[in-house]
Design a protein around this motif. Sequence first.
Motif, PDB file in Angstrom:
ATOM      1  N   ALA A 119     -10.509   1.446   9.393  1.00  8.71           N
ATOM      2  CA  ALA A 119     -10.476   0.802  10.717  1.00  8.71           C
ATOM      3  C   ALA A 119     -10.284  -0.691  10.543  1.00  8.71           C
ATOM      4  O   ALA A 119     -10.926  -1.328   9.701  1.00  8.71           O
ATOM      5  CB  ALA A 119     -11.767   1.072  11.474  1.00  8.71           C
ATOM      6  N   GLY A 120      -9.385  -1.269  11.342  1.00 11.50           N
ATOM      7  CA  GLY A 120      -9.163  -2.717  11.298  1.00 11.50           C
ATOM      8  C   GLY A 120      -8.071  -3.109  12.273  1.00 11.50           C
ATOM      9  O   GLY A 120      -7.513  -2.265  12.981  1.00 11.50           O
ATOM     10  N   LYS A 121      -7.760  -4.410  12.287  1.00 10.62           N
ATOM     11  CA  LYS A 121      -6.742  -4.930  13.204  1.00 10.62           C
ATOM     12  C   LYS A 121      -5.397  -5.003  12.490  1.00 10.62           C
ATOM     13  O   LYS A 121      -5.299  -5.532  11.383  1.00 10.62           O
ATOM     14  CB  LYS A 121      -7.150  -6.314  13.717  1.00 10.62           C
ATOM     15  CG  LYS A 121      -6.322  -6.799  14.892  1.00 10.62           C
ATOM     16  CD  LYS A 121      -6.893  -8.087  15.442  1.00 10.62           C
ATOM     17  CE  LYS A 121      -6.116  -8.538  16.662  1.00 10.62           C
ATOM     18  NZ  LYS A 121      -6.592  -9.818  17.183  1.00 10.62           N
ATOM     19  N   VAL A 122      -4.370  -4.471  13.108  1.00  5.80           N
ATOM     20  CA  VAL A 122      -3.043  -4.403  12.487  1.00  5.80           C
ATOM     21  C   VAL A 122      -2.354  -5.764  12.583  1.00  5.80           C
ATOM     22  O   VAL A 122      -2.267  -6.356  13.663  1.00  5.80           O
ATOM     23  CB  VAL A 122      -2.160  -3.338  13.190  1.00  5.80           C
ATOM     24  CG1 VAL A 122      -0.817  -3.219  12.484  1.00  5.80           C
ATOM     25  CG2 VAL A 122      -2.865  -1.995  13.228  1.00  5.80           C
ATOM     26  N   SER A 123      -1.877  -6.263  11.428  1.00  7.24           N
ATOM     27  CA  SER A 123      -1.124  -7.521  11.414  1.00  7.24           C
ATOM     28  C   SER A 123       0.079  -7.350  10.494  1.00  7.24           C
ATOM     29  O   SER A 123       0.254  -6.313   9.848  1.00  7.24           O
ATOM     30  CB  SER A 123      -2.014  -8.672  10.942  1.00  7.24           C
ATOM     31  OG  SER A 123      -2.507  -8.407   9.643  1.00  7.24           O
ATOM     32  N   VAL A 124       0.934  -8.377  10.447  1.00  6.30           N
ATOM     33  CA  VAL A 124       2.098  -8.347   9.561  1.00  6.30           C
ATOM     34  C   VAL A 124       2.034  -9.551   8.642  1.00  6.30           C
ATOM     35  O   VAL A 124       1.797 -10.680   9.094  1.00  6.30           O
ATOM     36  CB  VAL A 124       3.419  -8.363  10.371  1.00  6.30           C
ATOM     37  CG1 VAL A 124       4.613  -8.507   9.435  1.00  6.30           C
ATOM     38  CG2 VAL A 124       3.560  -7.093  11.183  1.00  6.30           C
ATOM     39  N   PHE A 125       2.217  -9.315   7.318  1.00  3.74           N
ATOM     40  CA  PHE A 125       2.265 -10.408   6.350  1.00  3.74           C
ATOM     41  C   PHE A 125       3.399 -10.100   5.377  1.00  3.74           C
ATOM     42  O   PHE A 125       3.487  -8.988   4.847  1.00  3.74           O
ATOM     43  CB  PHE A 125       0.924 -10.530   5.608  1.00  3.74           C
ATOM     44  CG  PHE A 125       0.875 -11.676   4.640  1.00  3.74           C
ATOM     45  CD1 PHE A 125       0.795 -12.979   5.112  1.00  3.74           C
ATOM     46  CD2 PHE A 125       0.930 -11.453   3.271  1.00  3.74           C
ATOM     47  CE1 PHE A 125       0.759 -14.055   4.233  1.00  3.74           C
ATOM     48  CE2 PHE A 125       0.893 -12.516   2.386  1.00  3.74           C
ATOM     49  CZ  PHE A 125       0.810 -13.823   2.865  1.00  3.74           C
ATOM     50  N   ARG A 127       6.358  -9.434   6.036  1.00  5.59           N
ATOM     51  CA  ARG A 127       7.127  -8.315   6.608  1.00  5.59           C
ATOM     52  C   ARG A 127       6.505  -6.942   6.325  1.00  5.59           C
ATOM     53  O   ARG A 127       7.155  -5.913   6.539  1.00  5.59           O
ATOM     54  CB  ARG A 127       8.579  -8.331   6.128  1.00  5.59           C
ATOM     55  CG  ARG A 127       9.305  -9.597   6.526  1.00  5.59           C
ATOM     56  CD  ARG A 127      10.784  -9.495   6.268  1.00  5.59           C
ATOM     57  NE  ARG A 127      11.464 -10.701   6.711  1.00  5.59           N
ATOM     58  CZ  ARG A 127      12.769 -10.880   6.644  1.00  5.59           C
ATOM     59  NH1 ARG A 127      13.545  -9.919   6.155  1.00  5.59           N
ATOM     60  NH2 ARG A 127      13.328 -12.003   7.060  1.00  5.59           N
ATOM     61  N   LYS A 128       5.257  -6.932   5.864  1.00  4.58           N
ATOM     62  CA  LYS A 128       4.562  -5.663   5.625  1.00  4.58           C
ATOM     63  C   LYS A 128       3.410  -5.522   6.606  1.00  4.58           C
ATOM     64  O   LYS A 128       2.677  -6.484   6.852  1.00  4.58           O
ATOM     65  CB  LYS A 128       4.016  -5.607   4.196  1.00  4.58           C
ATOM     66  CG  LYS A 128       5.076  -5.434   3.126  1.00  4.58           C
ATOM     67  CD  LYS A 128       4.419  -5.324   1.759  1.00  4.58           C
ATOM     68  CE  LYS A 128       5.479  -5.196   0.662  1.00  4.58           C
ATOM     69  NZ  LYS A 128       4.851  -5.226  -0.674  1.00  4.58           N
ATOM     70  N   THR A 129       3.247  -4.305   7.144  1.00  5.30           N
ATOM     71  CA  THR A 129       2.110  -4.037   8.016  1.00  5.30           C
ATOM     72  C   THR A 129       0.844  -3.962   7.165  1.00  5.30           C
ATOM     73  O   THR A 129       0.843  -3.320   6.114  1.00  5.30           O
ATOM     74  CB  THR A 129       2.297  -2.691   8.741  1.00  5.30           C
ATOM     75  OG1 THR A 129       3.606  -2.655   9.284  1.00  5.30           O
ATOM     76  CG2 THR A 129       1.301  -2.539   9.875  1.00  5.30           C
ATOM     77  N   GLN A 130      -0.210  -4.624   7.620  1.00  6.92           N
ATOM     78  CA  GLN A 130      -1.425  -4.604   6.810  1.00  6.92           C
ATOM     79  C   GLN A 130      -2.685  -4.640   7.672  1.00  6.92           C
ATOM     80  O   GLN A 130      -2.647  -4.997   8.849  1.00  6.92           O
ATOM     81  CB  GLN A 130      -1.443  -5.785   5.832  1.00  6.92           C
ATOM     82  CG  GLN A 130      -1.695  -7.140   6.482  1.00  6.92           C
ATOM     83  CD  GLN A 130      -2.005  -8.229   5.447  1.00  6.92           C
ATOM     84  OE1 GLN A 130      -1.563  -8.173   4.308  1.00  6.92           O
ATOM     85  NE2 GLN A 130      -2.750  -9.239   5.855  1.00  6.92           N
ATOM     86  N   LEU A 131      -3.810  -4.220   7.050  1.00  8.03           N
ATOM     87  CA  LEU A 131      -5.146  -4.404   7.600  1.00  8.03           C
ATOM     88  C   LEU A 131      -5.891  -5.313   6.627  1.00  8.03           C
ATOM     89  O   LEU A 131      -5.975  -5.002   5.432  1.00  8.03           O
ATOM     90  CB  LEU A 131      -5.911  -3.075   7.713  1.00  8.03           C
ATOM     91  CG  LEU A 131      -5.299  -1.924   8.521  1.00  8.03           C
ATOM     92  CD1 LEU A 131      -6.253  -0.721   8.497  1.00  8.03           C
ATOM     93  CD2 LEU A 131      -5.028  -2.335   9.944  1.00  8.03           C
ATOM     94  N   ALA A 132      -6.402  -6.436   7.131  1.00  8.41           N
ATOM     95  CA  ALA A 132      -7.165  -7.337   6.264  1.00  8.41           C
ATOM     96  C   ALA A 132      -8.651  -6.998   6.382  1.00  8.41           C
ATOM     97  O   ALA A 132      -9.185  -6.896   7.486  1.00  8.41           O
ATOM     98  CB  ALA A 132      -6.911  -8.787   6.659  1.00  8.41           C
ATOM     99  N   HIS A 133      -9.303  -6.805   5.229  1.00  5.88           N
ATOM    100  CA  HIS A 133     -10.733  -6.469   5.167  1.00  5.88           C
ATOM    101  C   HIS A 133     -11.117  -5.348   6.129  1.00  5.88           C
ATOM    102  O   HIS A 133     -12.034  -5.492   6.936  1.00  5.88           O
ATOM    103  CB  HIS A 133     -11.585  -7.716   5.454  1.00  5.88           C
ATOM    104  CG  HIS A 133     -11.858  -8.507   4.226  1.00  5.88           C
ATOM    105  ND1 HIS A 133     -12.725  -8.090   3.249  1.00  5.88           N
ATOM    106  CD2 HIS A 133     -11.347  -9.678   3.809  1.00  5.88           C
ATOM    107  CE1 HIS A 133     -12.741  -8.988   2.280  1.00  5.88           C
ATOM    108  NE2 HIS A 133     -11.908  -9.963   2.581  1.00  5.88           N
TER     109      HIS A 133
END
Length: 742
Positions: A119-125, A127-133
């Motif tokens: 579970a986490g907030k979806v972001s892009v870094f 150009r890759k979709t990621q969940l941080a922590h």
Amino acid sequence: MDRVSAFDEPLKKLLGGATAKVMAEHLDLHTVGDLLHHYPRRYEERGRLTALTDLPLDEHVTVVAQVADARIMMFNNGRGKRLEVTLTDGSGRLQLVFFGHGVHKPHKELLPGRRAMFAGKVSVFNRKTQLAHPTYQLLDAKDSDEAADVTEAVDAFAGQLLPIYPACKQLDSWRIAKAVDTVLPSAQDAVDPLPATLREGRGFVPLPEALLKIHRPQTKADVAAARDRLKWDEAFVLQVALARRRYADTQLPAVARRSVPGGLLDAFDAKLPFTLTEGQQKVTGEIFGDLATEHPMHRLLQGEVGSGKTMVALRAMLTVVDAGGQAAMLAPTEVLAQQHHRSVTEMMGELAEGGMLGGSDRGTKVVLLTGSMGVPARRQALLDLVTGEAGIVIGTHALIEDKVQFHDLGLVVVDEQHRFGVEQRDALRSKGKQPPHLLVMTATPIPRTVAMTVFGDLETSVLDQLPAGRSPIASHVVPAKDKPHFLSRAWERVREEVENGHQAYVVCPRIGDDTDEAPEKGKGKKQADAPSADDAEKRPPLAVLEIAEQLGKGPLTGLRIEVLHGRMHPDDKDGVMRRFAAGQVDVLVATTVIEVGVNVPNATAMVIMDADRFGVSQLHQLRGRVGRGSAPGLCLLVSEAHEASPARARLSAVAATLDGFELSRIDLEQRREGDVLGQAQSGVRSSLRVLSVIDDEEVIAAAREEAVRVVADDPGLERLPELRIALDALLDKDREEYLDKG
């Protein structure tokens, strides 16, 4: 423990203070009953991975996925550590990132091949979709006691289906599931609101069973059976509340206001230079029928922008005056009140000058009452109302003040009802010796109105036919950032309209006389349909004063440009509108102060700057200011929003249809119903949890029929104590008063 108190038990007694505090502050869950009615949003199948290719950006998600690989990366000359974990669903990939001291536990646990809920907030870094922590829960670990306990717990509560709850950053879905486990035994104490004959006749499972199946289903059939039952509960209890309200309305006394042959209405009709549309005649018949009864009319008049609602309302007001009463029209802004007063007096001519030199002996006085009027004019208007000299008054919030007294108030007409709080409408209705009749008008229903209409609380009349002479409006999105030459062309089109003898509006969200101001949203209005995008990351909204100056020096140089906004003195506003109506102004740069009621048939073009900052209903209202004459209208929606953004999708929907009812459905689908019974119109909290106003109209209609039958048979619900308890839970004191005033 008795049956009622089990559901009223505070969560902190069962879950501990910290968890209960998070649930209260972030999920608005306070009691056992609240948590049992916090249903899973969806279900994941234990053996199936979540599709990772189309996760929504910037949203908090819960997914079931498999670890493909994990590696520790060093940075900052070896002083920093980063753990990168790649998840897979077999087709798509999602990256997890952990930093600093937070890398050790996941590095040990998230081994290739492992399955878990993340579970986490979806972001892009990069150009890759990621969940941080992200937080996570292992689903297939067997190598530690803790992991084994977790797996056992998951197996026990979920069978083959994992419930995914509406969650928040502070509390993951699986922690909510664990809390539900704790309170689930209380489901046996649920008070069943459905009468036994109704429940059995429709084949519904008992309520305790429905609660158990929605939270801990063994099969998809369990979920379907539970949802069918719980939808009916929501629809039926709500319909009973509305049916009791309608029943109570029929018990109230009101003065019947029947039309009088040879009176003011007949004299007015004889002056009309056109015939009413079929729609106007039909709706008028419905309203006149209501006015002739001895209990208060409670009718919603929905009509497209420009469909002739004001004409219908005026004829209703004249009927009431003929019957010896007075009529009041409540408008949301001074500009609109003045506009209505001007158009009504022009349409009525000498009939609006009753008691005055040159006035008709069959006429009445039509007075204006606004907050900014001078003392002598205001004093005269108040005197005309209390003596009955004035049959019709048109005003703003000033009509609600205590010092305003009527001789015999028989009809209240509320224009653009979503601009007023229920309390304000109620304050005006309370000025009648007996409850006056109420006619509410709206051009584009906002979600709460649509919801109440679908629920059948108001008698509804619809005007879906435009009067002869109205022209079509072409609408286009202008992507100013992607294609700046489109914006240049927009200003050329404005010039062309002016060269052809027409006029144009330019609308901006902000005034621009104060750097700290918020976008102007209309006085007395809670901006229910504003977009939810995070505007903080954008530049400030474009402003009237800045744009007017830029246009005057740039693309529209040489044209007669004036500004109009809510902070101007009322006399100045009126002056600008008079000059614009008279054709002495080519381009009016304005805020949403021109949103409703402004009628200048020669205005054919409108450019809405930062159109993505406005809601669907507002854009439709604004657009309705053009195309009011014989020449076709043009509306250009200027936006810098990204092509794939929800804001652009909303603008494309507005550009694609002129049907206000279709747009209100789009608005409702995007933002939910708000709280159908409560005062929140933002869609944040709804008393509807599984019932959808858009998708479940058949359920609602069937529940309404049952509710009407039940209330007719037993208005006080004396023989249905369980239904009374459910009604009390739905209608706390504030909501009940709100519904009563509605």
